[in-house]
Every structure is written in C-alpha cells, then in structure tokens.
Scaffold this motif. Sequence first.
Motif, PDB file in Angstrom:
ATOM      1  N   PHE A   1       3.424  46.330  -6.361  1.00 39.18           N
ATOM      2  CA  PHE A   1       4.109  45.461  -5.404  1.00 39.18           C
ATOM      3  C   PHE A   1       4.218  44.036  -5.948  1.00 39.18           C
ATOM      4  CE2 PHE A   1       3.144  49.010  -2.671  1.00 39.18           C
ATOM      5  CZ  PHE A   1       4.121  48.991  -1.686  1.00 39.18           C
ATOM      6  N   GLY A   2       3.118  43.311  -5.913  1.00 37.21           N
ATOM      7  CA  GLY A   2       3.166  41.916  -6.339  1.00 37.21           C
ATOM      8  C   GLY A   2       3.585  41.723  -7.779  1.00 37.21           C
ATOM      9  N   ASP A   3       3.326  42.720  -8.613  1.00 45.12           N
ATOM     10  CA  ASP A   3       3.685  42.561 -10.028  1.00 45.12           C
ATOM     11  C   ASP A   3       5.174  42.778 -10.281  1.00 45.12           C
ATOM     12  OD1 ASP A   3       3.870  45.424 -10.011  1.00 45.12           O
ATOM     13  OD2 ASP A   3       1.777  45.590 -10.633  1.00 45.12           O
ATOM     14  N   THR A   4       5.956  42.990  -9.217  1.00 41.96           N
ATOM     15  CA  THR A   4       7.416  43.021  -9.335  1.00 41.96           C
ATOM     16  C   THR A   4       8.062  41.748  -8.792  1.00 41.96           C
ATOM     17  OG1 THR A   4       7.919  43.994  -7.162  1.00 41.96           O
ATOM     18  CG2 THR A   4       7.342  45.532  -8.950  1.00 41.96           C
ATOM     19  N   ILE A   5       7.262  40.847  -8.238  1.00 45.05           N
ATOM     20  CA  ILE A   5       7.802  39.696  -7.498  1.00 45.05           C
ATOM     21  C   ILE A   5       7.923  38.481  -8.413  1.00 45.05           C
ATOM     22  CG2 ILE A   5       7.473  38.136  -5.562  1.00 45.05           C
ATOM     23  CD1 ILE A   5       8.190  41.042  -4.814  1.00 45.05           C
ATOM     24  N   ASP A   6       9.133  37.973  -8.516  1.00 46.87           N
ATOM     25  CA  ASP A   6       9.434  36.770  -9.294  1.00 46.87           C
ATOM     26  C   ASP A   6       9.903  35.701  -8.310  1.00 46.87           C
ATOM     27  OD1 ASP A   6      10.762  34.776 -10.866  1.00 46.87           O
ATOM     28  OD2 ASP A   6      10.942  36.221 -12.515  1.00 46.87           O
ATOM     29  N   PHE A   7       8.969  34.867  -7.850  1.00 43.50           N
ATOM     30  CA  PHE A   7       9.313  33.862  -6.848  1.00 43.50           C
ATOM     31  C   PHE A   7      10.319  32.840  -7.388  1.00 43.50           C
ATOM     32  CE2 PHE A   7       5.135  35.130  -4.944  1.00 43.50           C
ATOM     33  CZ  PHE A   7       5.601  35.444  -3.669  1.00 43.50           C
ATOM     34  N   THR A   8      10.246  32.550  -8.660  1.00 44.21           N
ATOM     35  CA  THR A   8      11.176  31.583  -9.243  1.00 44.21           C
ATOM     36  C   THR A   8      12.604  32.103  -9.153  1.00 44.21           C
ATOM     37  OG1 THR A   8       9.492  30.717 -10.752  1.00 44.21           O
ATOM     38  CG2 THR A   8      11.800  30.341 -11.349  1.00 44.21           C
ATOM     39  N   GLN A   9      12.819  33.363  -9.545  1.00 51.43           N
ATOM     40  CA  GLN A   9      14.160  33.931  -9.466  1.00 51.43           C
ATOM     41  C   GLN A   9      14.618  34.082  -8.015  1.00 51.43           C
ATOM     42  OE1 GLN A   9      15.222  37.276 -11.850  1.00 51.43           O
ATOM     43  NE2 GLN A   9      14.067  36.595 -13.630  1.00 51.43           N
ATOM     44  N   ILE A  10      13.708  34.427  -7.128  1.00 52.16           N
ATOM     45  CA  ILE A  10      14.067  34.565  -5.716  1.00 52.16           C
ATOM     46  C   ILE A  10      14.629  33.246  -5.193  1.00 52.16           C
ATOM     47  CG2 ILE A  10      13.096  34.810  -3.386  1.00 52.16           C
ATOM     48  CD1 ILE A  10      11.175  36.944  -4.618  1.00 52.16           C
ATOM     49  N   LYS A  11      13.924  32.151  -5.425  1.00 51.97           N
ATOM     50  CA  LYS A  11      14.391  30.861  -4.920  1.00 51.97           C
ATOM     51  C   LYS A  11      15.658  30.416  -5.629  1.00 51.97           C
ATOM     52  CE  LYS A  11      10.601  28.404  -5.284  1.00 51.97           C
ATOM     53  NZ  LYS A  11       9.716  27.241  -5.080  1.00 51.97           N
ATOM     54  N   ASP A  12      15.732  30.617  -6.938  1.00 50.54           N
ATOM     55  CA  ASP A  12      16.938  30.231  -7.669  1.00 50.54           C
ATOM     56  C   ASP A  12      18.165  30.947  -7.111  1.00 50.54           C
ATOM     57  OD1 ASP A  12      15.523  28.520  -9.286  1.00 50.54           O
ATOM     58  OD2 ASP A  12      15.543  29.837 -11.057  1.00 50.54           O
ATOM     59  N   HIS A  13      18.010  32.222  -6.817  1.00 50.96           N
ATOM     60  CA  HIS A  13      19.156  32.985  -6.321  1.00 50.96           C
ATOM     61  C   HIS A  13      19.657  32.442  -4.986  1.00 50.96           C
ATOM     62  CE1 HIS A  13      21.781  36.257  -5.204  1.00 50.96           C
ATOM     63  NE2 HIS A  13      21.124  36.350  -4.060  1.00 50.96           N
ATOM     64  N   TYR A  14      18.793  32.423  -3.999  1.00 52.78           N
ATOM     65  CA  TYR A  14      19.242  32.065  -2.662  1.00 52.78           C
ATOM     66  C   TYR A  14      19.757  30.631  -2.598  1.00 52.78           C
ATOM     67  CZ  TYR A  14      17.439  36.365  -0.553  1.00 52.78           C
ATOM     68  OH  TYR A  14      17.230  37.674  -0.206  1.00 52.78           O
ATOM     69  N   TYR A  15      19.036  29.713  -3.188  1.00 59.66           N
ATOM     70  CA  TYR A  15      19.399  28.307  -3.034  1.00 59.66           C
ATOM     71  C   TYR A  15      20.559  27.896  -3.938  1.00 59.66           C
ATOM     72  CZ  TYR A  15      15.342  27.610  -0.061  1.00 59.66           C
ATOM     73  OH  TYR A  15      14.443  27.676   0.974  1.00 59.66           O
ATOM     74  N   GLN A  16      20.797  28.619  -5.035  1.00 64.84           N
ATOM     75  CA  GLN A  16      21.900  28.257  -5.913  1.00 64.84           C
ATOM     76  C   GLN A  16      23.177  29.046  -5.636  1.00 64.84           C
ATOM     77  OE1 GLN A  16      20.952  27.895 -10.123  1.00 64.84           O
ATOM     78  NE2 GLN A  16      18.831  27.381  -9.644  1.00 64.84           N
TER      79      GLN A  16
END
Length: 339
Positions: free
Chosen positions: A268-283
Amino acid sequence: MTETEQGSYVEPGEFKRDTNYITTRITADGRDGYPAEPGRYRLVAARACPWANRTLIVRRLLGLESAISLGLCGPTHDKLSWTFDLDPGGIDPVLRIHRLRDAYLARFPGYPRGITVPAVVDVLTGQVVTNDYAQITLDFSLEWTAYQRAGAPELYPEPLRSEIDEVDARVFREVNNGVYRCGFAGAQDAYDAAYDRLFTALDWLSDRLSGQRYLVGDTITEADVRLFTTLVRFDPVYHGHFKCNRSKLTEMPVLWAYARDLFQTPGFGDTIDFTQIKDHYYQVHTDINPTQIVPKGPELSNWLSPHHRETLGGRPFGDGTPPGPPVPGEEVPAGHGAR
C-alpha cells in the motif's frame, strides 16, 4: 485518469463522470481474444491517479510483477494524453511510444473518449486492451491466479463478493467520485449537496470501521484498496484543492488510524508518491488552481505513526503472506513518500 481525460465535465450544477470504458477483458480462457499470458501485457499507470493506484496495489499484493510489466506516466500531461515523461527521451522502453494515446489509436483510430490510466496494452500489437479500471483489478485477482505469487491473498473471496460489491458501490458513488463532485461542482447548491453526501458517507465508514479492522470480513479485500486510494489523497489534495474541508483525515480518528494501518502494510504505502500526487492535481487542474502553485504541506511523517488497529484483530493477508519489497526499478523515489 483525470476529469477531462475521463470525458467528465462540469455543467451548471453537478459534476458528471463518463463511465464508459473499453470493456474487453484479459481472462484465463481468452474468451475476448486476450488470454492471460505472462509477458504479453503492459500495465500503464500513473502514481498520481487514484484509479490507477488501485492497479499498482493489487499487482503488488498478488505478486504479478513478473507476469505483467509496468509503464509509468509522469504526474502531468498535455491536452492529448498521459505521457511517458519519466523515461529517457520521454519514450516508454517497451511500447516505444511517447503518449499513451498512441496505444488507444492503434486499436481504435479516432478514439473519441478520454485517454485514461490505468490501461492494459498488448505488447505484441501495441494496442490498448482495456481501461476498465474496476474490472482490471478484479481480473488480476480472478483470471491471473496461475501467475500470482505463492501466498497471494484473496482480495475478492467468493463468500464475501456480494457484500464487497455493495460497499464498493457506495464508496465509489459517495467517496471516490464524491470528492470530485465537490471539487468540480458548477454551482453552490451542487457543491453543498456533494459536500454533505461525502461527509455522510465518511461518517458511515467511520462507524463501520470503529469495531472492525477492515471493510468486509477480517482480511484486506478489494474494498479496502478502493477506499484507501481516496483517503491517502485526502489531506494533500481533496481537503483544500477540492474544498472537502469539514474535517481533515487526521481529524477523523477512525479513518485516520485505518488509513495508516493500510499505508504501513506492504503493498500500500510503498506505491504512494505524494510528490507526484500533489504535482498532478495542482498543476493539471488549472481551472481550479490557475497559478499552478503546489503547496508544500501537509506534514507526512505522521503516516508512519502507530495506529493500534491490530487490537481489533483481523489477519491482513488471511492465509496468505505479505508481498516482498518493490521490485528494482519500481520503487517510489526517495523523498516522495512519507518521511
């Protein structure tokens, strides 16, 4: 997928989601012309996307990495398609394409709908097989059993399927899609109604999970995977960006502990890239965030804090075992996860 790519739209009032997908299936008997064969298919996903994130988790839990290869798109995309920005030269090393759109057009010239992730592509022909994300994970569980790892868990056990389906339907309608109905509402009354529906469902889930460790039964199932990918994005994205701001996840004690329990479970957690998540939604969502400024917060180290959910019992993998570490080359980049 993203809202525009999925063919979803905002009209005066309620956000609508196009749920028409390519429903071709890859099955053990190959009845749709695509038999389950190791090495033949490539899963194309993006770590930023919650719908694609499901396939990354299920593929990890079942140990299908050696049977189904993985192509990862970057967190942002152009108006035409998700792109392979993370690969040298922006070209997927197996499919030899720059845009996922090319695989769609190879099978359906003039394809009229959104170019979405996840998608499974036939490496032999370079053609997309399916982008039906809900069916993809179920078929990973049911049609690829011959190629799953020893100790793979049952994520869709037959005795619980009707209950899983019932929970999944409400979670999709009110939570997975509910956050988007808030974020892309086209009128105040539509937003207010979407907001109320979302938090009514989250309160229902909190009540359900207050006395049991997992959503259905005493092991991790498909239902937990589907809820997790929304919860893990709640504070970094949905609370502020989508105006889902009655409470942060960290302010909902049961759901926060439940989400941390899953996050700390291998796969679970080892698939989560918080940096990419935020970059996607906000950009990408420039209609919501025209400056494209990506927030620095929230604090993420708390995802690794004790959750104490083990006191409720349950066996995460049932009679199975945890997956091993991510295969080389598929790790979340350092500094992009909880720290």
